[in-house]
Design a protein around this motif. Structure first.
Motif, PDB file in Angstrom:
ATOM      1  N   ASN A   3     -50.974 -81.076  18.681  1.00 43.14           N
ATOM      2  CA  ASN A   3     -49.709 -80.920  19.402  1.00 43.14           C
ATOM      3  C   ASN A   3     -48.662 -81.911  18.922  1.00 43.14           C
ATOM      4  N   MET A   4     -49.078 -83.103  18.499  1.00 45.92           N
ATOM      5  CA  MET A   4     -48.128 -84.110  18.030  1.00 45.92           C
ATOM      6  C   MET A   4     -47.493 -83.704  16.704  1.00 45.92           C
ATOM      7  N   GLU A   5     -48.173 -82.882  15.918  1.00 51.07           N
ATOM      8  CA  GLU A   5     -47.660 -82.471  14.623  1.00 51.07           C
ATOM      9  C   GLU A   5     -46.727 -81.274  14.707  1.00 51.07           C
ATOM     10  N   ILE A   6     -46.726 -80.565  15.818  1.00 53.73           N
ATOM     11  CA  ILE A   6     -45.876 -79.388  15.966  1.00 53.73           C
ATOM     12  C   ILE A   6     -44.436 -79.844  16.198  1.00 53.73           C
ATOM     13  N   LYS A   7     -43.550 -79.400  15.350  1.00 54.53           N
ATOM     14  CA  LYS A   7     -42.140 -79.773  15.472  1.00 54.53           C
ATOM     15  C   LYS A   7     -41.486 -78.880  16.524  1.00 54.53           C
ATOM     16  N   GLN A   8     -40.852 -79.526  17.499  1.00 51.61           N
ATOM     17  CA  GLN A   8     -40.224 -78.759  18.560  1.00 51.61           C
ATOM     18  C   GLN A   8     -38.919 -78.130  18.073  1.00 51.61           C
ATOM     19  N   GLU A   9     -38.635 -76.962  18.582  1.00 51.21           N
ATOM     20  CA  GLU A   9     -37.431 -76.230  18.221  1.00 51.21           C
ATOM     21  C   GLU A   9     -36.190 -76.875  18.840  1.00 51.21           C
ATOM     22  N   HIS A  10     -35.088 -76.793  18.125  1.00 49.25           N
ATOM     23  CA  HIS A  10     -33.798 -77.276  18.616  1.00 49.25           C
ATOM     24  C   HIS A  10     -32.791 -76.151  18.434  1.00 49.25           C
ATOM     25  N   THR A  11     -32.243 -75.672  19.530  1.00 48.25           N
ATOM     26  CA  THR A  11     -31.226 -74.624  19.459  1.00 48.25           C
ATOM     27  C   THR A  11     -29.999 -75.063  20.230  1.00 48.25           C
ATOM     28  N   VAL A  12     -28.868 -74.497  19.833  1.00 46.51           N
ATOM     29  CA  VAL A  12     -27.592 -74.768  20.485  1.00 46.51           C
ATOM     30  C   VAL A  12     -26.880 -73.440  20.684  1.00 46.51           C
TER      31      VAL A  12
END
Length: 89
Positions: A3-12
């Motif tokens: 879970n620490m390696e999964i990059k979280q999504e960033h949307t705007v």
């Protein structure tokens, strides 16, 4: 992959320069009615305008919404700001 390696999504999503909805928001560093400084998974982000207020901030799901008259949107690297549209990797 942990879970620490999964990059979280960033949307705007900006609607009519009146509302900005974001994902990947880790924390609100500072804010007032003319500027918000947010820490996102993609770096620091400034939202500038007038009459700004936090409409919603969900720390669990890392989502935020800001309302007001939005006049600028900048990712900040160090002490200098760069326009979202001019940012390069």
């Amino acid at each position: 992959m942990t879970n620490m390696e999964i990059k979280q999504e960033h949307t705007v999503n900006i609607t009519g320069r009146k509302t900005v909805e974001l994902t990947g928001v880790q924390q609100v560093e500072r804010f007032d009615s003319s500027e918000f400084l947010l820490q996102t998974v993609m770096g620091k982000l400034k939202v500038r305008g007038s009459g700004l207020r936090m409409k919603h901030f969900d720390t669990v799901n890392k989502k935020a919404a800001i309302e007001g008259r939005i006049t600028a949107f900048l990712y900040v690297d160090g002490s200098a700001g760069k326009s979202f549209f001019k940012r390069s990797k």
